[in-house]
Every structure is written in C-alpha cells, then in structure tokens.
Design an enzyme around this catalytic site. Structure first.
Site, PDB file in Angstrom:
ATOM      1  N   ARG A 190       0.834  -1.197   0.000  1.00  0.00           N
ATOM      2  CA  ARG A 190       0.000   0.000   0.000  1.00  0.00           C
ATOM      3  C   ARG A 190       0.869   1.247   0.000  1.00  0.00           C
ATOM      4  NH1 ARG A 190      -4.995  -1.879   4.015  1.00  0.00           N
ATOM      5  NH2 ARG A 190      -5.321  -3.865   2.917  1.00  0.00           N
ATOM      6  N   ARG A 244       1.696   1.455  10.476  1.00  0.00           N
ATOM      7  CA  ARG A 244       1.314   1.777   9.096  1.00  0.00           C
ATOM      8  C   ARG A 244       2.537   1.638   8.208  1.00  0.00           C
ATOM      9  NH1 ARG A 244      -3.200   4.182   7.399  1.00  0.00           N
ATOM     10  NH2 ARG A 244      -3.730   4.875   9.490  1.00  0.00           N
ATOM     11  N   GLU A 280      -7.017  -0.676  14.736  1.00  0.00           N
ATOM     12  CA  GLU A 280      -7.686  -1.567  13.783  1.00  0.00           C
ATOM     13  C   GLU A 280      -6.738  -2.676  13.324  1.00  0.00           C
ATOM     14  OE1 GLU A 280      -9.442   0.450  10.438  1.00  0.00           O
ATOM     15  OE2 GLU A 280      -9.237  -1.352   9.202  1.00  0.00           O
ATOM     16  N   SER A 292     -10.748  -6.211   9.259  1.00  0.00           N
ATOM     17  CA  SER A 292     -11.832  -5.511   8.595  1.00  0.00           C
ATOM     18  C   SER A 292     -12.666  -6.532   7.837  1.00  0.00           C
ATOM     19  CB  SER A 292     -11.243  -4.480   7.646  1.00  0.00           C
ATOM     20  OG  SER A 292     -12.263  -3.669   7.135  1.00  0.00           O
ATOM     21  N   ARG A 348       1.396  -5.785  11.911  1.00  0.00           N
ATOM     22  CA  ARG A 348       0.577  -4.942  12.785  1.00  0.00           C
ATOM     23  C   ARG A 348       0.167  -5.686  14.057  1.00  0.00           C
ATOM     24  NH1 ARG A 348      -4.356  -0.976  10.988  1.00  0.00           N
ATOM     25  NH2 ARG A 348      -2.636   0.090   9.895  1.00  0.00           N
TER      26      ARG A 348
END
Length: 429
Positions: free
Chosen positions: A261, A276, A350, A353, A392
């Site tokens: 990403r 991130r 988070e 998802s 993460r």
RNA sequence: GGAGAGGUGGCAGAGUGGCCGAUUGCGUCACCUUGCUAAGGUGAUGUACCGGUAACGGUACCGGGGGUUCGAAUCCCCCCCUCUCCGCCA
C-alpha cells in the site's frame, strides 16, 4: 456495481446510500447514469427497428436475381448510413453509462450506523481487559529495537520510510502468527490459496478498488499490472467471468499473501513503528456464495467469529465495531472492524476488517452461478475478512505480553509455532 | 525474446460471407418406458438488453477492439489469453 433496474426503480434509495456514505460526488453519478439510461432507451427501439429492417432485407437480397439486386442495394446503402450514426451514439452512451454506473456506491445496509468518520463507529462487542502492568510498559518499537528484532533505520535506507526489517525471534513470531492463522482457517474448512500478487486492472475494478483507489496502489506501468493491497483482490476475482455450479458453493478460501500500500495522504500519521507500513503479510478469508441476503449475514458473523477466535487464542483484548456510513468504502454494504488493544496507543487499533458486499463485486466481476434448482443464473455474493495481518498484530502481541525486563510471554496457542518456547527475548531492561 | 497452433453456448467440439444464435455429443430438466444390473426412449434446455401484465415480439453477443461489405463466427488489422517447440532464467 448496482443493478441498473434498482437505480430506475428507486433512485432515491441509491442517492440516500451515497449520502449516508458521505460521498456527495457519487450522488451525481446516479443522476448521470439515469440520464444516459433514459437516452439509451429512447434510442434503442429505433435502432433495433432499423437493424431488423436491414436484416430482413439482407436475407431477401441473398435470393434475388442480379437485375433487381442493384436497385435494392441502393436502399440498403442509405439504411447503412443512417444506422452508422445511431450505432455511434449507442456505443458512446453505453460506455458513459458503464462509467457512471461503476461510480455508484453500493447501498449501505440499514444497520450501518450514521456517522462521518471512524470516530463515529459503534462498538458492538468487547472481549478481554487491558492488561495492568506493574511497571511502565514500553511501546513495541522500543522493545523491538532493544531486542535487536527490528531495524527501521536500515529499512528506510533500503526502501524509504514506512518500511521495516524483522530479525530473529520477531521474524519467527511474524511467521508464526501467519501460519497459526492459516491452520486455524484450514481447520474450519477453508481452502488455502497462494494467489498472484500482481494483477490486471480488471481485478482491481472488479473488487471495487478502481476507480478511486489508484493513488493507494503500486503499479507496474510497463506491464499494466498492480501490486495487490490485499489478497481479497485476486481471490475474490479468482472466478471472474465464470458460471459456477450452484452446488460448488460456498467457496471458502484463505489466502496468505504479501500486501502493498502506498499510504498516500497519510504523511505524519502513525509514523512510528510497525503500525502503518508499505508492505505487510496478511492472511485473508474470502467467501463466495449464493445470492441470499440472510446467508451473507450469517457468513459475515462467521468470518468475524473466525478472527475473534484468533485474537482470543493470542490472548489479546479487542472490540468489534460496526463501521459507520462515512467510514464505509464504496463497494461495501456493511463492515465490521475489529480493533485490538495496543497499550502504546492507549487505545484500540484496527487489526481486522470484515466486509460484506452482496452482489456488488460479483456484478463487476461477472461472477455468477446457476442455482441448484435450475433457475436463471444469479450473481454471487462475496465477503471477506482479515484473519491476521502482520506485523501490525505484533504490536499488540509485544505490548500486551511484555514483561518488565523486556521479554515477551508467548500465549500458549502460539508456542508450538515458536519451537515450544513460552518466552521470547533476553532481559534487556 | 523467437517460431507455430488455437480461443465458438454449463462442458466438449463442428462450422470459411447471406439458408447460423449457430450441426452434434455430454451435462441438466420434464415426461415415458422398463427388470436383465449404476439402463433405454421422447422432448426441452444460452446470456443480456428493449417493448409487453403476459403469451410473445425485436435486437445484440461465436476472446476484446477496429475495418472491409448491402450483409461477418466466417475476410483484413491491432490487442489479450491458452498450448507446443526453441532460447534465457529463479
């Protein structure tokens, strides 16, 4: 993509959906699509009539004698010219209609909470409690660097910011959580998949990332290929253009893959540590099933439960939130995020998802099935959820299970994946 | 990277300019029949869009896009994909 008929029958519902998602510019796409559709529908009867005439005349012509032929041809040529103009317009209208239709967001379910952004997501369940430390807990990057487990400096030198290099036990733990996740899902009947990481635009479009997500995507322009940001893209697209047999459903897939990403527009956000990053590993669950809303909802609950099982096995506190309209993506009908407790953030971050799409992705992918009872072909329903994303998740593992001396307690479920050890690291503090 | 062969309906596989939305086989569905053993017979069976309450009618679709022609699955051009051989290579 929504069914055009839905736009015609209840354009207001579609407009309200875009408003609930806080996508005012996409409301325009609804109106544009309807305008183009109306013009097309005015054009089509005329066009079809002329074509019919041409076809019939053409057939008669084949059996005509040479003398009558000449006169006949004159008429046909005039017809051809008239047709060409209309066909040009038809092609244009269809292309524009498709373009606008592709911009219309999926309808958010009624149960999606109203809200502007992620601060208005609504907590649904909570598991575990934040650990009480008898000492000052440290953030994961401090522990990691002290242990020699992670190097951000060299990573930045090599590959730029938002990169990392893992070493030693943390590299092993990284792999351990991923293998644990795959095993968990295989045990629950999911078929493991190792998909392509570089995909064509069709897969990006089909899953709803394009148009809109181009800035977030690494692209190999020379080959027209895109690095995936999630295995959802190749795995959901696996059966694009296919007509699946009804009894071949549901398809339950679990894919481990690298994810890429660009994180454009996030400068200054979550800059420290492993939260991130541009590249990570993820185990993703994807469900493809029949067009049955109740069943989709059941699947949705099940894939959330799968992720919860993992977090519970990791002994990590978490909560499940219902994502509000403004935080919902274009293609989703409903989404749950799972947020895991991260002491350094003083809150939840988070980590998962879980989305359901109904037939929105399937329409874009031309992904259909023939019902078992032999009815008309239907578009499938699709869903997906994270099983685990690492590094993460390592933030939560390091920070929640840290001990005063900087060693890490390994939850029992993970020990078989790290050589049976109950503790990682040396005393460093 | 070089050479060749192909891409047709759920699948297999015919079809080289009008009689082709497309022979046939398999599969599927319906009905019938039946005892000589997981059978046989008859019929139906693509998708999308437009019009119509419906029956039905019309149009488009033979990998994708352009072109030739009154007319293209069939001829021409470009692209994509698959397979075979050669080269290179983790």
């Amino acid at each position: 993509m929504l069914d055009l008929k839905l736009l015609r029958d209840d354009p207001d519902a579609v407009r309200r959906g875009a408003v609930k998602k806080r996508l005012p510019d996409r409301v325009r796409a609804v109106d544009e699509a309807l305008r183009l559709d109306a013009e097309l529908r005015e054009l089509l009867p005329r066009l079809d009539g002329l074509r019919s005439e041409q076809k019939a005349a053409g057939k008669a012509l084949g059996k005509l004698g040479p003398a009558e032929r000449e006169a006949f041809l004159e008429g046909q040529k005039r017809l051809k010219v008239e047709l060409q103009g209309l066909e040009e317009r038809e092609k244009q209208l269809r292309a524009e209609l498709q373009q606008q239709l592709a911009l219309v967001p999926n309808l958010p379910d009624p149960e999606v909470p109203e809200g502007r952004d992620d601060t208005e997501n609504v907590e649904r369940t909570r598991w575990g409690t934040a650990p009480e430390f008898g000492f000052a807990p440290r953030p994961h990057y401090e522990i990691g660097e002290a242990q020699g487990w992670v190097d951000f400096t060299r990573a930045a030198e090599l590959a730029g910011s938002r990169n990392y290099v893992l070493f030693g036990d943390l590299a092993l733990l990284h792999d351990a959580v991923l293998r644990f996740a795959v095993d968990l899902m295989v045990g629950r009947g999911f078929v493991p998949v190792d998909p392509p990481l570089l995909v064509r635009d069709a897969a990006m479009f089909g899953t709803g990332f394009f148009p809109g997500g181009e800035e977030q995507t690494y692209r190999c322009e020379k080959d027209g290929l895109n690095l995936i940001g999630t295995a959802e893209v190749p795995v959901t697209s696996l059966h694009q253009g296919e007509m699946l047999a009804g009894d071949a459903l549901p398809k339950l897939y679990v894919a481990r893959s690298a994810c890429f990403r660009r994180e454009a527009g996030t400068y200054g956000k979550d800059t420290r540590g492993l939260y991130r990053v541009h590249q990570f590993q993820k185990v993703e669950q994807v469900v493809i099933d029949v067009a049955d809303k109740a069943r989709s909802i059941e699947h949705h609950q099940r894939i959330v439960a799968n992720a919860e099982a993992l977090l519970q096995a990791f002994e990590l506190p978490y909560r499940v939130v219902a994502v509000c309209g403004g935080d919902l993506g274009v293609p989703q009908a409903m989404k749950y995020d799972i947020e895991t407790w991260m002491p350094s953030r003083g809150g939840f971050g988070e980590t998962h998802s879980a989305s359901r799409f109904y037939d929105y992705q399937a329409r874009r992918l031309d992904l259909r099935y023939r019902p078992k009872d032999g009815g008309k072909p239907q578009y499938c329903h699709t869903l997906n959820n994270t099983v685990v994303a690492s590094p993460r998740i390592l933030i939560a593992l390091l920070e929640n299970h840290q001990q005063a001396d900087g060693t890490i307690r390994v939850p029992a479920a993970l020990r078989p994946y790290v050589g049976g050890r109950a503790v990682l690291g040396r005393p460093v503090f």
